[in-house]
Design an enzyme around this catalytic site. Sequence first.
Site, PDB file in Angstrom:
ATOM      1  N   ASP A 215       1.531 -10.206   1.035  1.00  0.00           N
ATOM      2  CA  ASP A 215       1.125  -9.048   1.507  1.00  0.00           C
ATOM      3  C   ASP A 215       2.311  -8.588   2.629  1.00  0.00           C
ATOM      4  O   ASP A 215       2.805  -9.571   3.105  1.00  0.00           O
ATOM      5  CB  ASP A 215      -0.271  -8.914   1.933  1.00  0.00           C
ATOM      6  CG  ASP A 215      -0.705  -7.612   2.184  1.00  0.00           C
ATOM      7  OD1 ASP A 215       0.050  -6.548   1.653  1.00  0.00           O
ATOM      8  OD2 ASP A 215      -1.792  -7.374   2.819  1.00  0.00           O
TER       9      ASP A 215
ATOM     10  N   GLU B 232      -5.008   1.408   2.698  1.00  0.00           N
ATOM     11  CA  GLU B 232      -5.000   0.191   3.866  1.00  0.00           C
ATOM     12  C   GLU B 232      -5.106   0.666   5.356  1.00  0.00           C
ATOM     13  O   GLU B 232      -5.694  -0.200   5.926  1.00  0.00           O
ATOM     14  CB  GLU B 232      -3.786  -0.680   3.476  1.00  0.00           C
ATOM     15  CG  GLU B 232      -3.489  -2.080   4.137  1.00  0.00           C
ATOM     16  CD  GLU B 232      -2.988  -1.771   5.760  1.00  0.00           C
ATOM     17  OE1 GLU B 232      -3.103  -2.762   6.445  1.00  0.00           O
ATOM     18  OE2 GLU B 232      -2.543  -0.740   5.856  1.00  0.00           O
ATOM     19  N   GLU B 233      -4.690   1.773   5.554  1.00  0.00           N
ATOM     20  CA  GLU B 233      -4.600   2.081   6.804  1.00  0.00           C
ATOM     21  C   GLU B 233      -5.928   2.630   7.429  1.00  0.00           C
ATOM     22  O   GLU B 233      -6.186   2.888   8.626  1.00  0.00           O
ATOM     23  CB  GLU B 233      -3.555   3.235   7.045  1.00  0.00           C
ATOM     24  CG  GLU B 233      -2.168   2.829   6.915  1.00  0.00           C
ATOM     25  CD  GLU B 233      -1.383   1.998   7.740  1.00  0.00           C
ATOM     26  OE1 GLU B 233      -2.252   1.620   8.695  1.00  0.00           O
ATOM     27  OE2 GLU B 233      -0.305   1.821   7.577  1.00  0.00           O
TER      28      GLU B 233
ATOM     29  N   ASP C 223      -0.465   4.331   1.012  1.00  0.00           N
ATOM     30  CA  ASP C 223      -0.916   5.110   1.972  1.00  0.00           C
ATOM     31  C   ASP C 223      -0.128   5.138   3.352  1.00  0.00           C
ATOM     32  O   ASP C 223       0.436   3.983   3.519  1.00  0.00           O
ATOM     33  CB  ASP C 223      -2.483   5.185   2.209  1.00  0.00           C
ATOM     34  CG  ASP C 223      -2.741   3.874   2.753  1.00  0.00           C
ATOM     35  OD1 ASP C 223      -2.499   2.756   1.984  1.00  0.00           O
ATOM     36  OD2 ASP C 223      -3.543   3.573   3.711  1.00  0.00           O
TER      37      ASP C 223
ATOM     38  N   ASP D 193       6.371   0.912   6.613  1.00  0.00           N
ATOM     39  CA  ASP D 193       4.998   0.301   6.477  1.00  0.00           C
ATOM     40  C   ASP D 193       4.580   1.293   5.486  1.00  0.00           C
ATOM     41  O   ASP D 193       3.832   2.627   5.912  1.00  0.00           O
ATOM     42  CB  ASP D 193       4.345   0.403   7.738  1.00  0.00           C
ATOM     43  CG  ASP D 193       2.715   0.040   7.757  1.00  0.00           C
ATOM     44  OD1 ASP D 193       2.253  -0.424   6.631  1.00  0.00           O
ATOM     45  OD2 ASP D 193       2.034  -0.013   8.675  1.00  0.00           O
TER      46      ASP D 193
ATOM     47  N   HIS E 160       4.330   3.212  12.499  1.00  0.00           N
ATOM     48  CA  HIS E 160       3.030   4.209  13.113  1.00  0.00           C
ATOM     49  C   HIS E 160       3.628   5.100  14.181  1.00  0.00           C
ATOM     50  O   HIS E 160       2.732   5.599  14.810  1.00  0.00           O
ATOM     51  CB  HIS E 160       1.823   3.458  13.640  1.00  0.00           C
ATOM     52  CG  HIS E 160       1.096   2.707  12.475  1.00  0.00           C
ATOM     53  ND1 HIS E 160      -0.257   2.278  12.350  1.00  0.00           N
ATOM     54  CD2 HIS E 160       1.552   2.264  11.372  1.00  0.00           C
ATOM     55  CE1 HIS E 160      -0.556   1.719  11.303  1.00  0.00           C
ATOM     56  NE2 HIS E 160       0.598   1.476  10.614  1.00  0.00           N
TER      57      HIS E 160
ATOM     58  N   HIS F  58       0.864  -1.246   0.122  1.00  0.00           N
ATOM     59  CA  HIS F  58      -0.111  -0.071  -0.013  1.00  0.00           C
ATOM     60  C   HIS F  58       0.830   1.261  -0.047  1.00  0.00           C
ATOM     61  O   HIS F  58       1.774   1.168   0.386  1.00  0.00           O
ATOM     62  CB  HIS F  58      -1.075  -0.101   1.230  1.00  0.00           C
ATOM     63  CG  HIS F  58      -0.388   0.111   2.569  1.00  0.00           C
ATOM     64  ND1 HIS F  58      -0.153   1.121   3.280  1.00  0.00           N
ATOM     65  CD2 HIS F  58       0.002  -1.232   3.301  1.00  0.00           C
ATOM     66  CE1 HIS F  58       0.447   0.914   4.575  1.00  0.00           C
ATOM     67  NE2 HIS F  58       0.256  -0.485   4.427  1.00  0.00           N
TER      68      HIS F  58
HETATM   69 ZN   LIG Z   1       0.677  -1.365   6.422  1.00  0.00          ZN
END
Ligand SMILES: [Zn+2]
Length: 481
Positions: free
Chosen positions: A211, A184-185, A117, A150, A456, A115
């Site tokens: 994934d 995705e987030e 995003d 991520d 994150h 992803h």
């Molecule tokens: Zn992720």
Amino acid sequence: MKKSILIVTLGLFVLVAIVLFRTFSFTAPQLSNALPLVELKSDGKLLSQAITYETISHKSEMRNDSVFVAFHNFLQDSFPKLHKELSREVVNEHSLLYTWKGSDPSKKPLVLTGHMDVVPVDYASRNDWDASPFSGEILDGNIYGRGAIDDKGSLIAIMESIENLISQGFEPSRTLILAFGHDEEIGGDEGAKEMSRILEERGTEAWMVIDEGGTLATGIVPGIDGTVALIGTSEKGYVSLEVSADMGGGHSSMPEPMNALEAVNRAIYKLKENPLPDRFSEPILGFVDYIGPHLPFVQKMAFANTWLFKPIIFNTYKKSASGSALVHTTQVVTMFNSGLKDNVVPTRARAVVNYRLLPGDSPEVILGRAKDLINDTVVKVTIYDDFEVSASPISDHSSSEFEFLAQAIQAVNPEVIISPYLVLGATDGRYYYNITDKVFRFSPIPLKKDDLSRIHGVNERVLITGYAKSVSFYGTLIKNS
Ligand SMILES: [Zn+2]
């Protein structure tokens, strides 16, 4: 008397013999040799540039669309050969679906997902970063920034490996599909969900889908100092319950025996006092089989004899929050609202309890269980926000596809221990079970223990050398498939 002592002694002797026999004969499943390594070089510059695009996922009305378009243009400029050889489709404005047609139609396609995003950077923590979070700055051999791990690290590594392979004149026999989501987030509704639907509609039957979600973990698995490749074969489910009460309020000088706040508080206490039981799910049983033989003797003995030492294993894993989450459906109060003023009895109270479900626990079962435990006519228990999802199906870790993935990992990281794993969070991967029953979650970016809080969090970063290995991993995977 003597006879019973003799029987007990004999029984103990047999028990010890069984435990020791199982311990000494406990070996990890044998994987065949690693694939031939396809070594590709990278200086990490493209990942560094990719991070500068602030592709933060928001609901569409709040999203900065132009930054996603700019990011697409950056990809086209950075990977010209890829964009010439592969077909590209834009799905729901910002997700990207690429197809690299293979020469052998009898081979099922390999699907790599990722992803573009990222989550926002908490404004209060901006100053805690060693490098500005969207600078892509390189410090001490690390590329810094939101998305480094991520998930732009994987996404750019996939594209870089393909650009490299095309330069070398490689033409695939197996079709390769890339599915890169943009949300995705925030759940993947517009991206992965739609791309998986499109693929299903076209009759795509994937060989396997890979994934994010698993990782190359160093010093993270208790008892193992070296590196473990954790391949997620399933991910936990998700549901939140709202526990609420509406009752008469009034003046605090003349309170009734129970008010809304107290009723909800009592209900929450009952839940807290009744955590869900510890148990092994299939991915964790696989983890026990693959990791166990590599553990120090005492732990190895426990893992080799789960029939006897289950409580000891559970206790070991319960020492950390992440370990504990592997062996039970977690339950945590995340919101509690009630009360307006110190001398007013509140008429309404509401709490929200979040659950992450082990395979086998459905949201309906969790709801029913909570209602039974609370068992209070003034308290209402409902599913919060209409969002609920059971754990994903379990992808078979004894399959040839799992083994192929493991062999590609070992080609790049010869010393690594391979293991199936249960992913604790949610990924886009869960949407793709409509085109295959083999969805594996693995990012080749190496992580150490202190990196886990960077995802994150503050100072998300990746070593350039680790990133370059990721490019080689995807090259090895694609070229050998
Ligand atoms: Zn992720």
